[in-house]
Design an enzyme around this catalytic site. Structure first.
Site, short mmCIF file in Angstrom:
data_model
loop_
_atom_site.label_atom_id
_atom_site.label_comp_id
_atom_site.label_asym_id
_atom_site.label_seq_id
_atom_site.Cartn_x
_atom_site.Cartn_y
_atom_site.Cartn_z
N ARG A 130 2.91 -100.61 4.29
CA ARG A 130 4.15 -101.32 3.98
C ARG A 130 4.93 -101.50 5.27
NH1 ARG A 130 3.88 -97.11 -0.04
NH2 ARG A 130 3.64 -97.93 -2.16
N LYS A 133 6.88 -94.41 -0.22
CA LYS A 133 7.98 -94.40 -1.18
C LYS A 133 8.15 -92.99 -1.75
CE LYS A 133 7.90 -99.24 -2.64
NZ LYS A 133 7.79 -100.17 -3.79
N HIS A 174 -0.05 -96.21 -4.22
CA HIS A 174 0.54 -96.60 -5.49
C HIS A 174 0.57 -95.39 -6.44
CE1 HIS A 174 -0.59 -101.14 -5.02
NE2 HIS A 174 0.56 -100.85 -4.44
N ARG A 196 -0.80 -106.52 3.99
CA ARG A 196 -1.10 -105.43 3.06
C ARG A 196 -1.86 -105.96 1.84
NH1 ARG A 196 0.65 -100.28 1.01
NH2 ARG A 196 1.37 -100.32 -1.15
N TYR A 217 -4.74 -106.65 -7.97
CA TYR A 217 -5.72 -107.14 -7.00
C TYR A 217 -7.07 -107.42 -7.65
CZ TYR A 217 -2.15 -105.76 -3.71
OH TYR A 217 -0.97 -105.65 -3.04
N HIS A 274 3.92 -108.04 4.33
CA HIS A 274 3.30 -107.62 3.09
C HIS A 274 2.04 -108.44 2.77
CE1 HIS A 274 4.61 -104.33 0.64
NE2 HIS A 274 4.24 -104.93 -0.47
#
Length: 304
Positions: free
Chosen positions: A151, A175, A270, A247, A279, A244
């Site tokens: 990210r 995150k 994630h 990514r 994806y 992004h």
């Protein structure tokens, strides 16, 4: 709202303090929670309600009103998520018995597939000319974004101590302040090594950041976005490129080659595999195109 600021609402302030100190959420995420709860507080003030006596029907009424006013399904989902988290906290603290936001659903969001570059387009993008310090820095940043699926916030927060080139590994803080270790590909290792050889020409003494600006300080997210957009334009990219997108391209290419959804989830950091599953739609889209072009029963007949 900056860390330590207050919303002039004791319950909301206590919740935000919990998010900041216990869950260690970022200032940007705290801002989003505060904005979403402030919208609900405004609606309650109009209708003479308070946090501790709100019911599910009223949450539905607020959701419906905001939807009629043009708020998108995605924004409504985010606001409801903030409200559920807030009431979950109040229930944990013994202030309420039931969470009035539970069971309230926003309209479904039409899921938009992320934009990606194909392998050849990525190769063209990463063939940067030049050997000046900024050329080498940009090359290393772009290679690393694509190599490890970072990210933007993860890239700019990297310190020298996070990188172990001898082991080809990188420690990333993602995150929720969660850390993960990622492999660094050979092309990225070479590009980073070249950057490190001249990094001291730009970096201030004792600056820990891996990537620095001309002034010697840690690069800002906006500076990375600007440099990448400029480099992509110079390289003749078919569309505007943002960090992004690299990514997304990493995830799509990894999944297309390996088919290992769990591994890609781990690499991307994630928390929920459903986030990674988008994806698979990109991969299926690619396979469908190949099928349409190659299968003798799929090809459309040419008009006479």
């Amino acid at each position: 709202m900056t860390p330590g600021a207050t919303s002039k609402d004791p319950l909301v302030d206590a919740f935000l303090r919990h998010l900041r100190l216990e869950r260690r959420l970022s200032p940007r995420t705290l801002d989003a929670y505060e904005r979403d709860l402030r919208d609900m507080a405004a609606w309650m003030q109009e209708h003479g309600r308070e946090w501790l006596n709100l019911n599910q029907a009223e949450v539905r009424a607020w959701t419906a009103q905001r939807h009629r006013q043009g708020l998108s399904a995605r924004s409504l989902q985010r606001r409801l998520a903030a409200l559920r988290a807030f009431y979950h906290y109040l229930k944990r603290e013994g202030r309420i018995q039931r969470n009035p936001a539970m069971g309230v659903r926003a309209p479904k969001v039409e899921r938009k597939l992320p934009s990606t570059l194909d392998v050849d387009q990525m190769a063209q993008l990463l063939e940067l000319p030049g050997n000046k310090p900024l050329d080498l820095r940009d090359q290393a940043m772009m290679e690393l974004l694509y190599s490890s699926g970072l990210r933007l916030a993860e890239l700019v927060s990297l310190d020298m101590s996070d990188l172990d080139l001898s082991d080809a590994m990188l420690e990333v803080t993602g995150k929720g302040r969660k850390t993960r270790r990622l492999p660094v590909g050979s092309k990225a290792r070479i590009a980073i090594q070249r950057w490190l050889e001249i990094r001291q020409e730009l970096a201030e003494e004792n600056e820990p950041a891996l990537f620095v600006s001309q002034r010697g300080k840690r690069l800002s997210p906006r500076a990375v976005q600007s440099r990448l957009a400029r480099r992509a334009m110079e390289q003749g990219a078919p569309r505007r490129v943002h960090p992004h997108m690299l990514r997304h391209s990493f995830a799509s290419h990894m999944l297309e080659s390996s088919g290992d959804l769990r591994a890609v989830q781990e690499l991307l950091g994630h928390a929920d595999i459903s986030t990674t599953q988008i994806y698979t739609h990109l991969d299926f889209q690619h396979l469908a195109q190949v099928y349409d072009q190659a299968h003798p029963r799929a090809r459309r007949k040419k008009p006479d």
